[in-house]
Design an enzyme around this catalytic site. Structure first.
Site, mmCIF file in Angstrom:
data_model
loop_
_atom_site.group_PDB
_atom_site.id
_atom_site.type_symbol
_atom_site.label_atom_id
_atom_site.label_comp_id
_atom_site.label_asym_id
_atom_site.label_seq_id
_atom_site.Cartn_x
_atom_site.Cartn_y
_atom_site.Cartn_z
ATOM 1 N N LYS A 252 5.159 -4.336 -5.416
ATOM 2 C CA LYS A 252 6.616 -4.227 -5.485
ATOM 3 C C LYS A 252 7.264 -4.261 -4.104
ATOM 4 O O LYS A 252 8.379 -4.717 -3.953
ATOM 5 C CB LYS A 252 6.966 -2.927 -6.216
ATOM 6 N N HIS B 213 14.503 -38.223 -7.588
ATOM 7 C CA HIS B 213 13.988 -38.594 -6.270
ATOM 8 C C HIS B 213 12.498 -38.288 -6.123
ATOM 9 O O HIS B 213 11.997 -38.191 -5.004
ATOM 10 C CB HIS B 213 14.789 -37.898 -5.166
ATOM 11 N N CYS C 264 0.853 -1.191 0.000
ATOM 12 C CA CYS C 264 0.000 0.000 0.000
ATOM 13 C C CYS C 264 0.893 1.246 0.000
ATOM 14 O O CYS C 264 1.998 1.231 0.526
ATOM 15 C CB CYS C 264 -0.943 0.103 1.183
ATOM 16 N N GLU D 47 5.472 -15.614 -11.844
ATOM 17 C CA GLU D 47 4.962 -14.293 -11.459
ATOM 18 C C GLU D 47 4.232 -13.586 -12.588
ATOM 19 O O GLU D 47 3.216 -12.953 -12.363
ATOM 20 C CB GLU D 47 6.137 -13.375 -11.091
ATOM 21 N N ARG E 125 3.430 -0.206 -5.173
ATOM 22 C CA ARG E 125 3.228 -0.824 -3.858
ATOM 23 C C ARG E 125 1.882 -1.534 -3.750
ATOM 24 O O ARG E 125 1.610 -2.202 -2.748
ATOM 25 C CB ARG E 125 3.305 0.241 -2.758
ATOM 26 N N GLU F 25 15.064 -18.945 -9.433
ATOM 27 C CA GLU F 25 14.736 -17.575 -9.833
ATOM 28 C C GLU F 25 14.052 -17.554 -11.207
ATOM 29 O O GLU F 25 13.087 -16.816 -11.423
ATOM 30 C CB GLU F 25 16.020 -16.717 -9.817
ATOM 31 N N TRP G 285 -3.008 -2.500 -1.656
ATOM 32 C CA TRP G 285 -2.760 -3.912 -1.933
ATOM 33 C C TRP G 285 -3.540 -4.658 -0.876
ATOM 34 O O TRP G 285 -3.250 -4.551 0.317
ATOM 35 C CB TRP G 285 -1.268 -4.235 -1.850
ATOM 36 N N LYS H 246 10.350 -16.077 -11.834
ATOM 37 C CA LYS H 246 10.073 -15.029 -12.830
ATOM 38 C C LYS H 246 8.927 -15.458 -13.729
ATOM 39 O O LYS H 246 8.004 -14.711 -13.989
ATOM 40 C CB LYS H 246 11.323 -14.819 -13.669
ATOM 41 N N ASN I 107 -1.372 1.847 6.001
ATOM 42 C CA ASN I 107 -0.554 0.813 5.370
ATOM 43 C C ASN I 107 -0.056 -0.094 6.488
ATOM 44 O O ASN I 107 0.472 0.395 7.477
ATOM 45 C CB ASN I 107 0.618 1.488 4.634
ATOM 46 N N GLY I 108 -0.238 -1.417 6.342
ATOM 47 C CA GLY I 108 0.189 -2.350 7.379
ATOM 48 C C GLY I 108 -0.973 -3.239 7.780
ATOM 49 O O GLY I 108 -1.947 -3.373 7.034
#
Ligand code: F6R
Length: 602
Positions: free
Chosen positions: A597, A501, A2, A485, A27, A478, A75, A482, A99-100
């Site tokens: 982000k 395995h 946020c 996402e 954000r 990674e 968000w 990517k 925010n939080g």
């Protein structure tokens, strides 16, 4: 998560708020809203989705004269991304943005409901405004009422409140989520980070946890648990490094192409002809340090994982890597002889920040590797090394990962140098490879075009395995992150030797395997692992300098002299592959669904 902005002064407020929110949209972009009080006139607008919807909704609105104003880009944490759940939240005569997460909001809400308060949203935030009005109705004094409200809140918050009961005042509080105050004479700004106020304010104060207060007539009155507090403003840079797309289709694409030159910045003054130098580190920084623990989340965790191979190999030091959200609750055994490193692009990730605070409380020496100066993690650490990647706007991190990996590689070599665990020959070999890194990161247009063509073959199927060994295993993690996402396709990273395995049970022609097959690292071993998958009909996309006959698709890389050069070159290939698959699927590359982000909630 946020983003918050606030402004008190005579200027037109709508544009100030919307411009500020634009800078913070990374954000969160589930919804946005603003509230303005000018004398007796109250205006409030909210819209779901991206900020452009709010812009459209407020097209014919213009604020006039002196007033107070707050804005928010959300968000979603508590409650769906609906207009009712969008901030600012309204009581009977006050508005709040936050925010939080208010952890005790259920209890507070139930108490308020017993008093007859009706809640319109499902958010934790709405409790703040009702609590404030409850106290203010009883006390008829807004600041003590706000103070009492803050005392009741548990959890993380950065919050701004405006009320008709004090139409010339903004009330603020910060605990665990970022917020700063910007100053330009009598005019005062609030924001979650400094980008919204650059060019508007010339001085800034970064609020500390536990601080709260109010601003009236250009004066900020600040408190913490000990009472009223003096504070010192600092100059705010006027140089806004505006991150434009520069002709690229997406910020992510631009940031992939930028990696070569930002890497030069990352190395500047640090990679010397025959040694590694960090002006941030005192000579005796590693004295009395016998182990390293690294804590991070997501992409930053992957760079940490890759570096753990290097710290042991070059620095001959034990290195453990922890996911911050797990570390916090495992009751870790922390010793003062262990260096605690946090890695973060944003410097605001709540889990990483809390892990860092735990390490500090345990008396550990702390070092952060971060892209944002003055961020919470940088300010909290004993020492910070900045990655110098420049603003990263794409939600899917690219150049931040590249520069983190480079700083960690340099740091592991630096450790080897001070502990004399690397020979002159190895030092020279590593430095030589470092100097070649910017070249290995140059995006070859032909390669990009080939990946664009190939991407059409990878839009279906039942998933991807990215596989690699050694440092190429974290790179595989990674690469998979990517892809998932921004494409929303299922992808996993796996150590190549581990496939047999269990996961190999999934192999069939609809299983896509992206095989990282470096020439300089266990080539024959990984070749066998890929052959095992091919024998079970998996579709293989091989990335290697060495032609591989069983590959269904093959991307030839250029570098075959040093593992890290292969690492960086293959990293670019996986980034472009994810980008092009996402483009073909018609997804929002820069702002993929459900993400933000900067993750400032637990
Ligand atoms: C993925 C991504 C995230 C972040 C993670 C930690 O592309 O960007 O996984 O890496 O949220 O964020 P920072 O590095 O800001 O602490």
């Amino acid at each position: 998560m946020c983003g918050i902005v606030g402004y008190i002064g005579p200027k037109e407020k709508k544009e100030i708020l919307l411009d500020g929110l634009q800078e913070l949209e990374y954000r969160g972009y589930d919804s946005a809203g603003i509230a303005v009080i000018e004398g007796k006139k109250l205006s409030n607008f909210k819209a779901i989705g991206k900020l452009k919807n709010l812009r459209e909704k407020t097209k014919s609105y213009k604020s006039e004269g002196f007033g107070i104003s707050i804005g928010h880009t959300r968000w979603a944490t508590h409650g769906k991304p609906t207009e009712l759940n969008a901030h600012p939240h309204l009581g009977a005569y006050s508005y709040v943005v936050h925010n939080g997460i208010i952890e005790n909001y259920q209890n507070l809400k139930e108490e308020l409901q017993k008093d007859g308060v009706t809640f319109l949203s499902q958010t934790d935030t709405e409790t703040i405004v009702h609590l404030f009005e409850k106290f203010n109705n009883a006390m008829n004094d807004p600041f003590p009422a706000f103070q009492k409200t803050i005392e009741k809140l548990e959890g993380a918050y950065a919050t701004l409140l405006i009320t008709e009961a004090a139409p010339d005042t903004i009330f603020f509080a910060k605990n665990g989520s970022p917020m700063l105050i910007g100053f330009d004479g009598e005019e005062v700004y609030f924001a979650s980070s400094d980008t919204p106020i650059i060019g508007k304010a010339n001085e800034v104060y970064y609020l500390e946890d536990g601080e709260y207060g109010f601003v009236k007539e250009g004066k900020v009155t600040l408190f913490n648990e000990e009472g009223e507090k003096n504070f010192t403003k600092q100059a705010l840079t006027a140089d806004k490094i505006s991150a434009q797309k520069d002709g690229y289709r997406f910020f992510m694409e631009k940031e992939i192409y930028e990696q070569s030159h930002v890497m030069t910045d990352t190395m500047m003054g640090r990679v010397l002809d025959d040694s590694i130098h960090f002006e941030e580190l005192d000579k005796d920084f590693f004295d009395d340090i016998y182990a390293i623990t690294i804590c991070a989340c997501g992409t930053s965790y992957h760079s940490a994982l890759a570096s753990s191979y290097l710290f042991q190999r070059l620095g001959k030091m034990r290195c453990d890597v922890e996911i911050a959200s797990e570390f916090r609750y495992k009751e870790p055994f922390l010793t003062r002889k262990t260096l605690f490193i946090t890695i973060s692009q944003s410097g605001e990730t709540a889990d990483t920040l809390e892990a860092l605070k735990m390490a500090k409380t345990a008396g550990m020496k702390t070092l952060s590797i971060c892209n944002v100066d003055n961020s919470s993690i940088v300010r909290e650490s004993d020492v910070a090394i900045l990655t110098r990647a420049g603003i990263e706007k794409g939600v899917a991190s690219t150049k931040a990962f590249a520069t983190q990996s480079m700083v960690l590689w340099m740091l592991s070599l630096y450790l080897g140098q001070v502990r004399e665990t690397v020979s002159e020959e190895i030092l020279k070999r590593e430095i030589d490879a470092m100097i070649h890194t910017p070249k290995a990161l140059i995006v070859d247009e032909k390669l990009h075009a080939k990946l664009t063509r190939l991407s059409k073959r990878y839009l279906h199927g039942h998933g991807f395995f990215f596989i690699g060994r050694d440092i190429f295993f974290p790179l595989a993690l990674e690469g998979a992150l990517k892809l998932k996402e921004i494409s929303y396709l299922h992808a996993e990273g796996y150590p190549a030797g581990e496939m047999k395995h269990g996961p190999i049970a999934l192999a069939d022609s609809e299983l896509f395997t992206v095989a990282l097959m470096p020439k300089t690292m266990h080539y024959d071993k990984i070749k066998s692992n890929v052959e095992e998958l091919s024998a079970r009909d998996a579709t293989i996309l091989a990335i290697s300098p060495e032609p591989f006959e069983l590959a269904d698709d093959f991307i030839k890389t250029q570098y075959d002299s040093h593992p890290m050069l292969e690492f960086f070159e293959m990293m670019v290939v996986t980034q472009l592959l994810a980008l092009e698959i996402s483009v073909r699927l018609g997804n929002d590359v820069d702002m993929p669904r459900n993400l933000a982000k900067s993750v400032t909630v637990e």
